[in-house]
Design a protein around this motif. Structure first.
Motif, short mmCIF file in Angstrom:
data_model
loop_
_atom_site.label_atom_id
_atom_site.label_comp_id
_atom_site.label_asym_id
_atom_site.label_seq_id
_atom_site.Cartn_x
_atom_site.Cartn_y
_atom_site.Cartn_z
N UNK A 41 -39.13 39.76 -48.76
CA UNK A 41 -39.02 39.01 -50.08
C UNK A 41 -38.91 37.67 -49.77
N UNK A 42 -39.67 36.92 -50.62
CA UNK A 42 -40.00 35.35 -50.24
C UNK A 42 -39.43 34.85 -51.75
N UNK A 43 -38.67 33.92 -51.73
CA UNK A 43 -38.02 33.28 -53.11
C UNK A 43 -38.18 31.70 -52.88
N UNK A 44 -38.32 31.28 -54.13
CA UNK A 44 -38.36 29.64 -54.35
C UNK A 44 -37.13 29.15 -54.96
N UNK A 45 -36.29 28.22 -54.71
CA UNK A 45 -35.31 28.04 -55.50
C UNK A 45 -35.42 26.31 -55.93
N UNK A 46 -35.38 25.96 -57.30
CA UNK A 46 -35.54 24.91 -57.57
C UNK A 46 -34.20 24.19 -58.03
N UNK A 47 -33.61 23.37 -57.32
CA UNK A 47 -32.19 22.71 -57.61
C UNK A 47 -32.12 21.74 -58.79
N UNK A 48 -33.38 21.36 -59.17
CA UNK A 48 -33.46 20.35 -60.39
C UNK A 48 -33.54 21.28 -61.66
#
Length: 287
Positions: free
Chosen positions: A147-154
């Protein structure tokens, strides 16, 4: 008194002694070879898992890994997290076919490939599609679930794509908790040209997103569904806890399953802090 007789070597005793000496030497050589292989496997294992996880606003992470058994039975499960272009964070957990030096080396290839691909695209579906084609082209015969995730803190967006991997478990401070049954694709490295759907969420409140491998929730006489139910119970009661504590409690589920596989857990705890003004598209789901 009868005269004392002196024993003399029977015919063939010399040959037997030489054979025993030769066999003892071969055993020692095999022990030395096994020690070298174990040391190699341990060295590869140290490079499979990241030394530290990135720290970004609004997200705290923690991880646990337990090998199946000491020695060469390591190297199949792994996790990683790293900064990507644009200030986003790439997060991945996976399971490579096999548990030996070859599997450990293959994990290293997958990790390097993922990081290289994210320099071109950070979209989780595109990342998995590209690394899948890369692994197919290598022709190793091994496949990997992840599983691959991308988190955008903005923006607070968490986008994820799944390649044949065990579903995640999520919980929020208001009591919601369930298995994340998002659409996914086939494991990586099997067939070229695969596509991986992406699910996007806004992390607007306090909660935890828990990634794991099948070694945590499945055993010889312990079905996957039952293991996931146990993880849901653990996460529901601990989504506001320190992520290290929660990761330890989740990995302990593996002891209940009698697992003969290695096991990995990666906890993402979000706090719903206010984000920056970056404009972006609507997410598919909100928490």
């Amino acid at each position: 008194m009868a005269p004392r007789r002196h024993s003399s070597p029977e015919p063939g005793d010399d040959e037997l002694s030489q054979t025993l000496v030769q066999l003892a030497g071969e055993v020692l050589e095999r022990i030395k070879l096994q020690q070298v292989r174990v040391e190699l496997a341990m060295a590869l294992q140290r490079h499979i898992l990241p030394v530290e996880l990135p720290v970004v606003p609004g997200l705290r992470t923690a991880a646990c890994y337990v090998p199946a058994r000491p020695g060469l039975d390591i190297g199949g499960d792994w996790y990683d997290a790293f900064m990507m272009p644009g200030g986003t964070v790439g997060i991945v957990i996976g399971d490579v076919q096999g548990h030996d030096v070859e599997a450990a080396a293959f994990v290293g290839q997958v990790r390097i490939g993922l990081r290289a691909v994210t320099s071109v695209t950070t979209d989780p579906g595109e990342v998995l599609a590209r690394i899948n084609d890369l692994l197919v082209s290598l022709g190793s015969g091994l496949f990997v679930t992840c599983t691959f995730l991308r988190f955008d803190p903005a923006s607070g967006e968490l986008a994820d794509a799944r390649a044949g991997h065990v579903p995640a478990v999520w919980a929020t401070a208001d009591g919601r908790c369930e298995v994340v049954l998002d659409d996914g694709g086939l494991p990586l490295g099997m067939f070229p040209g695969q596509r991986y759907p992406v699910t996007r969420r806004l992390l607007t409140g306090t909660g935890a997103f828990v990634l794991l491998t099948d070694g945590v929730v499945e055993g010889p006489a312990f079905p996957l569904e039952r293991g996931l139910e146990r993880v849901v119970h653990v996460v529901r009661g601990g989504c506001e806890a320190d992520p290290d504590v929660l990761a330890t409690k989740v990995i302990d589920v593996a002891d209940l399953t009698g697992h003969c596989d290695d096991a990995a857990v990666l906890v993402l705890r979000h706090d719903g802090q206010a984000r920056g003004p970056r404009p972006w598209h609507r997410a598919g789901r909100g928490w």
